[in-house]
Design an enzyme around this catalytic site. Structure first.
Site, PDB file in Angstrom:
ATOM      1  N   LYS A  44       0.850  -1.199   0.000  1.00  0.00           N
ATOM      2  CA  LYS A  44       0.000   0.000   0.000  1.00  0.00           C
ATOM      3  C   LYS A  44       0.891   1.257   0.000  1.00  0.00           C
ATOM      4  O   LYS A  44       2.083   1.181   0.302  1.00  0.00           O
ATOM      5  CB  LYS A  44      -0.912  -0.020   1.228  1.00  0.00           C
ATOM      6  N   ARG A 139     -10.717   0.225  14.348  1.00  0.00           N
ATOM      7  CA  ARG A 139     -10.340   1.012  13.168  1.00  0.00           C
ATOM      8  C   ARG A 139     -11.172   0.537  11.982  1.00  0.00           C
ATOM      9  O   ARG A 139     -12.093   1.200  11.557  1.00  0.00           O
ATOM     10  CB  ARG A 139      -8.835   0.871  12.915  1.00  0.00           C
ATOM     11  N   TYR A 258      19.879  29.003   7.609  1.00  0.00           N
ATOM     12  CA  TYR A 258      18.803  29.874   8.090  1.00  0.00           C
ATOM     13  C   TYR A 258      18.840  29.981   9.608  1.00  0.00           C
ATOM     14  O   TYR A 258      19.040  28.980  10.309  1.00  0.00           O
ATOM     15  CB  TYR A 258      17.441  29.289   7.721  1.00  0.00           C
ATOM     16  N   MET A 306      14.647  23.875   2.238  1.00  0.00           N
ATOM     17  CA  MET A 306      13.716  23.126   1.395  1.00  0.00           C
ATOM     18  C   MET A 306      14.443  22.198   0.412  1.00  0.00           C
ATOM     19  O   MET A 306      14.089  21.028   0.276  1.00  0.00           O
ATOM     20  CB  MET A 306      12.827  24.103   0.610  1.00  0.00           C
TER      21      MET A 306
HETATM   22  C1  LIG Z   1      -0.352  -1.603   6.904  1.00  0.00           C
HETATM   23  C2  LIG Z   1      -0.956  -2.887   7.300  1.00  0.00           C
HETATM   24  C3  LIG Z   1      -0.170  -4.045   7.432  1.00  0.00           C
HETATM   25  C4  LIG Z   1       1.343  -4.012   7.390  1.00  0.00           C
HETATM   26  O1  LIG Z   1       1.840  -3.552   8.640  1.00  0.00           O
HETATM   27  P1  LIG Z   1       3.398  -3.444   8.963  1.00  0.00           P
HETATM   28  O2  LIG Z   1       3.433  -2.973  10.369  1.00  0.00           O
HETATM   29  O3  LIG Z   1       3.942  -2.431   8.002  1.00  0.00           O
HETATM   30  O4  LIG Z   1       4.015  -4.768   8.762  1.00  0.00           O
HETATM   31  C5  LIG Z   1      -0.808  -5.247   7.672  1.00  0.00           C
HETATM   32  N1  LIG Z   1      -2.162  -5.308   7.788  1.00  0.00           N
HETATM   33  C6  LIG Z   1      -2.936  -4.207   7.696  1.00  0.00           C
HETATM   34  C7  LIG Z   1      -4.408  -4.343   7.864  1.00  0.00           C
HETATM   35  C8  LIG Z   1      -2.371  -2.970   7.460  1.00  0.00           C
HETATM   36  O5  LIG Z   1      -3.153  -1.884   7.398  1.00  0.00           O
END
Ligand SMILES: *Cc1c(COP(=O)(O)O)cnc(C)c1O
Length: 363
Positions: A44, A139, A258, A306
């Protein structure tokens, strides 16, 4: 203070070097920890900023058969990169009926998180689905009170996977883990028998009871864990490289950057590096973090700007003359996260598109 001749650089763009061989070794290490389970890959958010296409292609080649993304657009992009209908791609953030054509076209599977999504999906299923149940994070996912309704809703659906997510996986001693494990076992006992998945990277490291049929590591693939204080079994994967575009000698009393926050106590050799917070270097490294030149530390002097950062390269003349380029992160990713009061996750996903992605071990 005087400017020195600087080795000329053709390209002042920063480069994010992603080591696909190291990602592969991290994947194999995760696999080895869970011999009885399949190891999927969470890609993701563009594989945590590193480039989902290259990462997914490489891991598929290494045998990964299941990928997770957050959105249907990410899923479509990973499917196009894979160019192969076989690996499963699950979309974590749920199902919307308007996305049905994309699910079909790219052979994506939805993770159903709540009754509304399941109802939309049931009206016209696109293929197999996964179901997320909440075991203590509040969640995403069905709650304990929704299970009997879920049981009904799942009739006539092809459920390939039931999953949940741990809130405290990186805290090995947390009783929350045991509580979630027990809830997961109890809730899934009440559901049709199918493959089960509970663990992210932290869960893999908790031990075999947490592994079930499929694990879902993300951050471990990319070289880190969520606990900055624990041993990190994973190999660094990412280095942000940026050329030195100006070199100068400064005298005692001269100030840098800066706000003139750094005042030299002695003559120093300083280098201006072509990367700043717009490239994803946390501004919190100002006066505190370091770059490495041929593996040697070059402290950040004064504030990160930056597009530019000034580092102390006193004593590193030879390495620079040989063409060594300053690198950030690598083995210092944890230090950067700690200074920034954040986690490697946020540092990685904050790496900007300005940095050209260069893949070591690309196929
Ligand atoms: C992001 C996520 C993972 C991966 O988690 P890591 O801590 O990066 O290994 C696994 N399952 C779900 C549902 C996630 O949202």
């Amino acid at each position: 203070m005087s400017v020195l001749a600087t080795p000329s650089v053709e390209n002042t763009r920063s480069r994010l070097v992603v080591d696909l061989d190291a990602i592969t070794r991290n994947y194999k290490l995760l696999q080895k920890q869970t011999p009885s389970a399949e190891t999927s890959a969470v890609v993701k958010a563009n594989a945590y900023g590193l480039g989902a296409d290259a990462v997914a292609r490489r891991l598929a080649k290494e045998g990964a058969r299941t990928f997770f993304v957050a959105t249907v657009e990410e899923g479509a992009s990973v499917r196009e990169a894979l160019g192969d209908p076989l690996p499963d791609i699950w979309v974590l953030n749920g199902y919307r009926a308007k996305d049905r054509p994309l699910y079909i076209k790219h052979r994506l599977g939805p993770v159903l998180n709540q009754p509304g999504e399941t109802n939309q999906f049931r009206a016209a299923p696109t293929g197999p689905c996964a179901v997320h149940i909440d075991t203590g994070m509040a969640r995403l996912g069905y709650g304990a009170g929704d299970i009997s309704g879920l049981l009904n809703a799942l009739q006539n659906l092809d459920v390939s996977l039931i999953m949940s997510h741990l809130a405290c996986a990186e805290e090995t001693a947390s009783t929350q883990n045991v509580r979630q494990l027990e809830r997961f076992t109890a809730l899934t006992n009440a559901l049709p028998e199918t493959r089960l998945s509970l663990s992210n990277t932290g869960g893999v490291l908790l031990g075999e009871r947490y592994h079930f049929d499929l694990t879902r590591p993300g951050i471990g693939l990319y070289g880190a864990t969520a606990d900055l204080n624990a041993d990190n079994p994973f190999e660094p994967v990412v280095s942000l490289q940026a050329p030195i575009i100006q070199l100068r000698e400064i005298d005692a009393g001269d100030t840098v950057g800066y706000g003139a926050t750094y005042v030299a106590h002695s003559p120093r050799l300083v280098a201006t590096v072509a990367a700043g917070y717009a490239d994803g270097l946390p501004r919190a490294l100002s006066g505190a973090g370091c770059a490495r030149i041929a593996g040697l530390r070059a402290p950040v002097l004064g504030r990160i700007s930056m597009d530019l950062t000034i580092i102390d390269v006193t004593g590193l003349e030879q390495e620079i003359a040989k063409g060594a380029v300053p690198e950030f992160f690598g083995p210092d990713l944890y230090q950067a996260a700690a200074l920034d009061g954040t986690l490697p996750y946020e540092i990685l996903t904050g790496l900007s598109v300005r940095a050209e992605r260069i893949y070591k071990g690309a196929t």
